[in-house]
Motif scaffolding. Structure first.
Motif, mmCIF file in Angstrom:
data_model
loop_
_atom_site.group_PDB
_atom_site.id
_atom_site.type_symbol
_atom_site.label_atom_id
_atom_site.label_comp_id
_atom_site.label_asym_id
_atom_site.label_seq_id
_atom_site.Cartn_x
_atom_site.Cartn_y
_atom_site.Cartn_z
ATOM 1 N N SER A 132 38.627 38.150 26.756
ATOM 2 C CA SER A 132 39.776 38.967 27.116
ATOM 3 C C SER A 132 40.969 38.645 26.208
ATOM 4 C CB SER A 132 40.146 38.750 28.594
ATOM 5 O OG SER A 132 41.132 39.669 28.999
ATOM 6 N N SER A 133 42.167 39.000 26.633
ATOM 7 C CA SER A 133 43.391 38.724 25.875
ATOM 8 C C SER A 133 44.577 38.845 26.839
ATOM 9 C CB SER A 133 43.545 39.706 24.714
ATOM 10 O OG SER A 133 43.822 41.009 25.188
ATOM 11 N N PRO A 134 45.720 38.248 26.501
ATOM 12 C CA PRO A 134 46.879 38.347 27.390
ATOM 13 C C PRO A 134 47.284 39.775 27.721
ATOM 14 C CG PRO A 134 47.239 36.622 25.789
ATOM 15 C CD PRO A 134 45.974 37.316 25.388
ATOM 16 N N SER A 135 47.253 40.670 26.720
ATOM 17 C CA SER A 135 47.658 42.052 26.975
ATOM 18 C C SER A 135 46.696 42.740 27.940
ATOM 19 C CB SER A 135 47.734 42.830 25.661
ATOM 20 O OG SER A 135 46.483 42.820 24.990
ATOM 21 N N ARG A 136 45.396 42.456 27.781
ATOM 22 C CA ARG A 136 44.406 43.052 28.684
ATOM 23 C C ARG A 136 44.515 42.455 30.088
ATOM 24 N NH1 ARG A 136 38.906 43.864 25.156
ATOM 25 N NH2 ARG A 136 38.138 44.402 27.223
ATOM 26 N N VAL A 137 44.847 41.179 30.162
ATOM 27 C CA VAL A 137 45.051 40.546 31.466
ATOM 28 C C VAL A 137 46.234 41.186 32.185
ATOM 29 C CG1 VAL A 137 45.822 38.417 32.571
ATOM 30 C CG2 VAL A 137 43.976 38.347 30.891
ATOM 31 N N ASP A 164 38.163 40.803 31.856
ATOM 32 C CA ASP A 164 39.604 40.995 32.041
ATOM 33 C C ASP A 164 40.000 40.672 33.479
ATOM 34 O OD1 ASP A 164 39.699 41.855 29.431
ATOM 35 O OD2 ASP A 164 39.597 43.987 29.953
ATOM 36 N N LEU A 165 39.188 41.125 34.423
ATOM 37 C CA LEU A 165 39.450 40.852 35.830
ATOM 38 C C LEU A 165 39.303 39.360 36.128
ATOM 39 C CD1 LEU A 165 40.012 41.816 38.710
ATOM 40 C CD2 LEU A 165 37.565 42.308 38.951
ATOM 41 N N VAL A 166 38.274 38.744 35.559
ATOM 42 C CA VAL A 166 38.048 37.313 35.792
ATOM 43 C C VAL A 166 39.220 36.494 35.271
ATOM 44 C CG1 VAL A 166 36.605 35.332 35.208
ATOM 45 C CG2 VAL A 166 35.535 37.529 35.766
ATOM 46 N N ILE A 215 36.755 36.855 41.241
ATOM 47 C CA ILE A 215 36.109 36.182 40.119
ATOM 48 C C ILE A 215 34.606 36.459 40.113
ATOM 49 C CG2 ILE A 215 35.545 33.923 39.138
ATOM 50 C CD1 ILE A 215 38.273 32.947 40.097
ATOM 51 N N VAL A 216 33.980 36.349 41.275
ATOM 52 C CA VAL A 216 32.542 36.608 41.366
ATOM 53 C C VAL A 216 32.240 38.059 41.037
ATOM 54 C CG1 VAL A 216 30.579 36.729 42.941
ATOM 55 C CG2 VAL A 216 32.104 34.752 42.998
ATOM 56 N N TYR A 217 33.016 38.977 41.602
ATOM 57 C CA TYR A 217 32.791 40.400 41.353
ATOM 58 C C TYR A 217 32.973 40.722 39.865
ATOM 59 C CZ TYR A 217 33.579 45.430 41.256
ATOM 60 O OH TYR A 217 33.520 46.774 40.937
ATOM 61 N N GLY A 218 34.042 40.189 39.258
ATOM 62 C CA GLY A 218 34.289 40.448 37.846
ATOM 63 C C GLY A 218 33.180 39.929 36.956
ATOM 64 N N SER A 219 32.640 38.759 37.276
ATOM 65 C CA SER A 219 31.548 38.209 36.471
ATOM 66 C C SER A 219 30.267 39.005 36.649
ATOM 67 C CB SER A 219 31.312 36.743 36.839
ATOM 68 O OG SER A 219 30.891 36.625 38.192
ATOM 69 N N GLN A 220 30.039 39.539 37.835
ATOM 70 C CA GLN A 220 28.821 40.312 38.087
ATOM 71 C C GLN A 220 28.817 41.633 37.329
ATOM 72 O OE1 GLN A 220 28.819 40.557 42.361
ATOM 73 N NE2 GLN A 220 27.631 38.674 42.616
ATOM 74 N N VAL A 221 29.989 42.248 37.162
ATOM 75 C CA VAL A 221 30.068 43.535 36.452
ATOM 76 C C VAL A 221 30.540 43.337 35.004
ATOM 77 C CG1 VAL A 221 30.503 44.793 38.585
ATOM 78 C CG2 VAL A 221 32.439 43.959 37.240
ATOM 79 N N PHE A 222 30.587 42.077 34.550
ATOM 80 C CA PHE A 222 30.987 41.739 33.179
ATOM 81 C C PHE A 222 32.384 42.253 32.850
ATOM 82 C CE2 PHE A 222 26.345 41.755 33.139
ATOM 83 C CZ PHE A 222 26.089 40.506 32.601
ATOM 84 N N ASN A 223 33.258 42.187 33.835
ATOM 85 C CA ASN A 223 34.657 42.559 33.622
ATOM 86 C C ASN A 223 35.459 41.272 33.450
ATOM 87 O OD1 ASN A 223 37.263 43.523 33.623
ATOM 88 N ND2 ASN A 223 37.024 44.823 35.427
#
Length: 269
Positions: A54-59, A234-236, A224-232
């Motif tokens: 990810s990146s700060p801007s995307r976060v 930025d969300l993690v 965190i779990v949801y973001g890792s499961q969908v490979f997002n």
């Protein structure tokens, strides 16, 4: 009557301390800005894969989206409530049990090895047990958040380390065990209590995130779990950032509470 002004040497020392604190704060901010700048630049120039790190801007973009949808405060509130409840229960129950162990030497000798073993057990091993016993809900997450054994061991050691000469003096003057506890042992261990609280902040957040990893429908661990499961990622990364800020805020509140007791109530370490 006005307060006496400090001596020139004292005033110079205070100015030097203020300059040092400002320097430390400036360096801390500079280090953080440099890290975020390097992270953003690396992602934009392709030095690292922005999809993975990810990146700060995307976060920031992800956080704005969560705020707009109303999900951000729901997840923050859920995790903070679980942490605070577990933190308070762990501190109160652990301190009460430590008082019981101090009160009864026989009880302390009997339970000491069991407390050491239970404290050494990783909560990940007990998590499924709590879920089966308590149910797959908020209660089991709070149970995993309670850092009761650390509180018991730290406070008990502090109680036993109270100045023996002062205890003998109070006994000589006819003080009861109850008076020794409330007028000497507990006041002498405010520093131990706040040191334990600072440790429990981190342990409570570890417990709640681990619990939300195992069973939750909301919370920062769930994100965190949801973001890792969908490979997002930025969300993690956005959730990890929010988690860090929440933990720092809670830690600072403990420090403020400690300062309040020291300055307003005359508690000395």
């Amino acid at each position: 009557m006005s307060e006496r002004s400090p001596s020139p040497q004292r005033a110079a020392y205070l100015r030097a301390q203020r300059r040092r604190r400002r320097l430390v704060l400036a360096l801390q901010i500079l280090l953080l800005v440099a890290f975020l700048g390097w992270w953003e630049l690396s992602a934009r120039l392709g030095w690292v894969d922005a999809f993975i790190v990810s990146s700060p801007s995307r976060v920031v973009h992800t956080l704005v989206g969560l705020q707009a949808s109303g999900e951000l405060w729901l997840h923050i509130g859920t995790s903070c409530l679980e942490v605070v409840v577990g933190f308070v229960l762990g501190t109160l129950l652990g301190t009460l049990i430590a008082i019981g162990l101090w009160w009864s030497e026989l009880l302390s000798r009997v339970l000491d090895p069991y407390l050491v073993v239970l404290n050494a057990l990783p909560k990940t091993a007990l998590g499924p047990v709590f879920i089966v016993w308590i149910g797959a809900g908020t209660e089991s997450i709070i149970a995993m958040t309670i850092a009761i054994f650390v509180t018991i061991l730290n406070m008990h050691v502090g109680f036993l380390s109270t100045d023996r000469e002062k205890i003998r003096l109070m006994q000589t003057l006819g003080a009861t065990r109850h008076q020794i506890l409330w007028r000497l042992v507990i006041p002498a261990n405010y520093a131990t209590l706040f040191n334990t609280l600072r440790v429990n902040v981190g342990l409570s957040w570890v417990g709640v995130i681990m619990g939300e990893f195992l069973v939750s429908k909301a919370g920062l661990g769930y994100l965190i779990v949801y973001g890792s499961q969908v490979f997002n990622m930025d969300l993690v990364m956005a959730t990890v950032l929010v988690l860090a800020v929440a933990a720092v805020v809670m830690y600072q509140l403990v420090l403020w509470l400690e300062k309040f007791f020291k300055n307003r109530l005359g508690v000395t370490q």
